[in-house]
Write a protein that holds these residues in place. Structure first.
Motif, PDB file in Angstrom:
ATOM      1  N   LEU A 288       9.094   6.841   3.637  1.00 59.12           N
ATOM      2  CA  LEU A 288       8.922   5.701   4.549  1.00 59.12           C
ATOM      3  C   LEU A 288       7.578   4.985   4.440  1.00 59.12           C
ATOM      4  N   ARG A 289       6.508   5.703   4.096  1.00 57.74           N
ATOM      5  CA  ARG A 289       5.163   5.102   4.114  1.00 57.74           C
ATOM      6  C   ARG A 289       5.060   3.767   3.364  1.00 57.74           C
ATOM      7  N   PRO A 290       5.658   3.616   2.179  1.00 52.98           N
ATOM      8  CA  PRO A 290       5.529   2.329   1.477  1.00 52.98           C
ATOM      9  C   PRO A 290       6.072   1.130   2.256  1.00 52.98           C
ATOM     10  N   TYR A 291       6.998   1.362   3.171  1.00 50.83           N
ATOM     11  CA  TYR A 291       7.570   0.266   3.952  1.00 50.83           C
ATOM     12  C   TYR A 291       6.577  -0.285   4.984  1.00 50.83           C
ATOM     13  N   PHE A 292       5.544   0.478   5.272  1.00 50.19           N
ATOM     14  CA  PHE A 292       4.559   0.061   6.266  1.00 50.19           C
ATOM     15  C   PHE A 292       3.196  -0.248   5.661  1.00 50.19           C
ATOM     16  N   PHE A 293       3.044   0.010   4.390  1.00 49.15           N
ATOM     17  CA  PHE A 293       1.755  -0.182   3.718  1.00 49.15           C
ATOM     18  C   PHE A 293       1.298  -1.635   3.837  1.00 49.15           C
ATOM     19  N   GLY A 294       0.112  -1.809   4.367  1.00 45.80           N
ATOM     20  CA  GLY A 294      -0.487  -3.144   4.473  1.00 45.80           C
ATOM     21  C   GLY A 294       0.140  -4.054   5.503  1.00 45.80           C
ATOM     22  N   ALA A 295       1.051  -3.548   6.334  1.00 44.47           N
ATOM     23  CA  ALA A 295       1.716  -4.388   7.335  1.00 44.47           C
ATOM     24  C   ALA A 295       0.727  -4.833   8.400  1.00 44.47           C
ATOM     25  N   ARG A 296       0.753  -6.083   8.723  1.00 48.10           N
ATOM     26  CA  ARG A 296      -0.120  -6.627   9.757  1.00 48.10           C
ATOM     27  C   ARG A 296       0.629  -6.866  11.053  1.00 48.10           C
TER      28      ARG A 296
END
Length: 169
Positions: free
Chosen positions: A55-63
């Motif tokens: 799951l982590r890549p789906y939230f990476f860098g999300a603002r």
């Protein structure tokens, strides 16, 4: 024997052209890869660490806050991950309908809900807990078990299951 025929043999058939031969060969290759992937043990979501890695890549860098669902079959094999909604910097509206549609479209029997906190604090809010409780009840009626709710920040993740919340509901 069409899928096992050589390209030369296929080209002898009336109406078969080069493009059709290539398409048939691609179908065989894609089918083989599909079956291999279905039998793979690499995509079993055994624990929170495995779920977080997926799951982590789906939230990476999300603002903005986002909500994703990780869908599994009855043996905890990953069927897919879907981002179901995105909100603003401090909130996201979670609609049960979108989560149910995403889950059922993959024919899942298990589900992990995930969202991020842009604030940098992965502590579950009161709203997070209410949403988890309501969604768990709804999904059970649909034959899907909500097994966890994970909250992500840039450098942390908190599992409501590992925190003991699921034993209270």
């Amino acid at each position: 024997g069409v899928l096992d025929a050589s390209p030369e043999e296929l080209m002898k058939v009336k109406g078969m052209g080069e493009h059709a031969v290539v398409l048939l060969k691609c179908v065989k290759e894609a089918g083989g890869r599909y079956l291999t992937a279905r039998a793979s043990m690499d995509d079993i979501v055994r624990d929170t660490r495995a779920a977080c890695a997926i799951l982590r890549p789906y939230f990476f860098g999300a603002r903005n806050e986002r909500v994703c669902v990780l869908c599994m079959d009855g043996k905890q094999k990953l069927l897919g991950v879907r981002q179901v909604c995105e909100g603003n910097v401090n909130a996201v509206e979670v609609t049960s309908r979108l989560i149910a549609e995403a889950t059922l479209s993959l024919n899942a029997t298990g589900l992990i809900l995930a969202h991020n906190h842009v604030s940098g604090l992965a502590f579950p809010s009161a709203e997070d807990k209410v949403t988890t409780r309501q969604l768990r009840e709804l999904m059970l009626r649909l034959g899907v078990e909500l097994t966890d709710h994970i909250i992500f920040t840039d450098d942390d993740a908190v599992s409501l299951r590992d925190s003991g919340f699921f034993s209270t509901i």
